[in-house]
Design an enzyme around this catalytic site. Sequence first.
Site, PDB file in Angstrom:
ATOM      1  N   ASP A   1      33.615  95.572  72.954  1.00 51.74           N
ATOM      2  CA  ASP A   1      33.627  96.530  74.057  1.00 51.74           C
ATOM      3  C   ASP A   1      32.739  97.722  73.695  1.00 51.74           C
ATOM      4  OD1 ASP A   1      34.596  96.980  76.559  1.00 51.74           O
ATOM      5  OD2 ASP A   1      36.652  97.444  75.940  1.00 51.74           O
TER       6      ASP A   1
ATOM      7  N   GLU B   1      31.572  98.761  81.244  1.00 52.14           N
ATOM      8  CA  GLU B   1      32.299  99.046  82.484  1.00 52.14           C
ATOM      9  C   GLU B   1      31.354  99.573  83.554  1.00 52.14           C
ATOM     10  OE1 GLU B   1      35.610 101.686  81.748  1.00 52.14           O
ATOM     11  OE2 GLU B   1      36.508 100.343  80.269  1.00 52.14           O
TER      12      GLU B   1
ATOM     13  N   GLU C   1      39.836  94.364  86.772  1.00 60.45           N
ATOM     14  CA  GLU C   1      41.085  94.998  86.336  1.00 60.45           C
ATOM     15  C   GLU C   1      41.692  95.822  87.470  1.00 60.45           C
ATOM     16  OE1 GLU C   1      40.878  97.195  82.645  1.00 60.45           O
ATOM     17  OE2 GLU C   1      42.899  98.013  82.900  1.00 60.45           O
TER      18      GLU C   1
ATOM     19  N   SER D   1      40.565  99.467  74.091  1.00 62.09           N
ATOM     20  CA  SER D   1      42.001  99.748  74.131  1.00 62.09           C
ATOM     21  C   SER D   1      42.534  99.983  72.724  1.00 62.09           C
ATOM     22  CB  SER D   1      42.761  98.599  74.793  1.00 62.09           C
ATOM     23  OG  SER D   1      42.379  97.355  74.231  1.00 62.09           O
TER      24      SER D   1
HETATM   25  O1  KIV Z   1      39.773  97.466  76.206  1.00 62.18           O
HETATM   26  C1  KIV Z   1      40.395  96.495  76.667  1.00 62.18           C
HETATM   27  O2  KIV Z   1      41.352  95.981  76.087  1.00 62.18           O
HETATM   28  C2  KIV Z   1      39.963  95.970  77.950  1.00 62.18           C
HETATM   29  C3  KIV Z   1      40.819  94.941  78.612  1.00 62.18           C
HETATM   30  C4  KIV Z   1      42.023  95.564  79.166  1.00 62.18           C
HETATM   31  C5  KIV Z   1      40.066  94.148  79.604  1.00 62.18           C
HETATM   32  O3  KIV Z   1      38.961  96.382  78.452  1.00 62.18           O
END
Ligand code: KIV
Length: 287
Positions: free
Chosen positions: A82, A114, A181, A44
């Site tokens: 992530d 994901e 989510e 994000s």
């Molecule tokens: O990238 C992110 O912030 C996320 C969260 C919304 C779980 O994957």
Amino acid sequence: MKKTVPYINNLKGNRVISMMTAYDYPTAKAVSEAEIDIILVGDSLAQVVLGHDDTLSVTVDEMLHHVKAVTNANPSSLVVADMPYLSYHINVSDSLKNAGRFIQEGKADAVKVEGGEKRKEVINALIDAEIPVMGHLGLTPQSKNLMGGYKIQGKTLDLAKKLFEDALLLQETGCFAIVLEGVPTIVAQSISENLTIPTIGIGAGKYTDGQVLVIHDLIGMKSKEYIDAKFVKRYGEQYDSTVKALVEYKKDIENSDFPSEEHSYDMGSDIQDSLKEWKKEIKKILS
Ligand code: KIV
């Protein structure tokens, strides 16, 4: 005490797990000081830090830059990096190299990917390489083009069943936790109650084992005109207080109210005479 993957697993059924995104050193310090269990360096960051429209354009190198800033804060929270779009979609070998960089160079404690069934092979390989993996199901923003936008997932019984199957598969593959989510509360609740690993919800109601939000949403680092998603609760108005501070600063410097003596440095009183001489010298040089 540094929080570890087994520590997080043991929280299931005992207390709610807290997770928050952070993308830089001072925020990671604050999140850790608030005793949040997990810091997610989320992709994000593409939107809230880099100003892109979606998460698809952030790269491994860009993510790594921020993962390093977060781990430089030595947070007690578990740090999850992530995996960005295309960093684990092409082949297992590239996925391993990319995830390995987050652990080795970024000093993250785990990675997040994901997707469900499609990601089984990659997740297996990461866990074989001793990398803890957090799964992410439901509204997976990297699939926004296939999903036709950011749509709530699992809204029919068949889709809810598929989500549950994916969650079970991620658990069997060895994920230590799963983000759920954008799914109906009842679906997230049923999944959470029937897994042995924790679920962390965002837009998934209150019955998941933990909750996560994007920090910019939580602290209100966005103008009031910005329309938050339904699942966001703003706990602050950081954007407004930043603008207010900047307006005051501009006014102060224009009125010569800043910097005052309080914010300025003196030379020692013993050199006042030499200073006078120096000023004379300057005048001579310029005349
Ligand atoms: O990238 C992110 O912030 C996320 C969260 C919304 C779980 O994957």
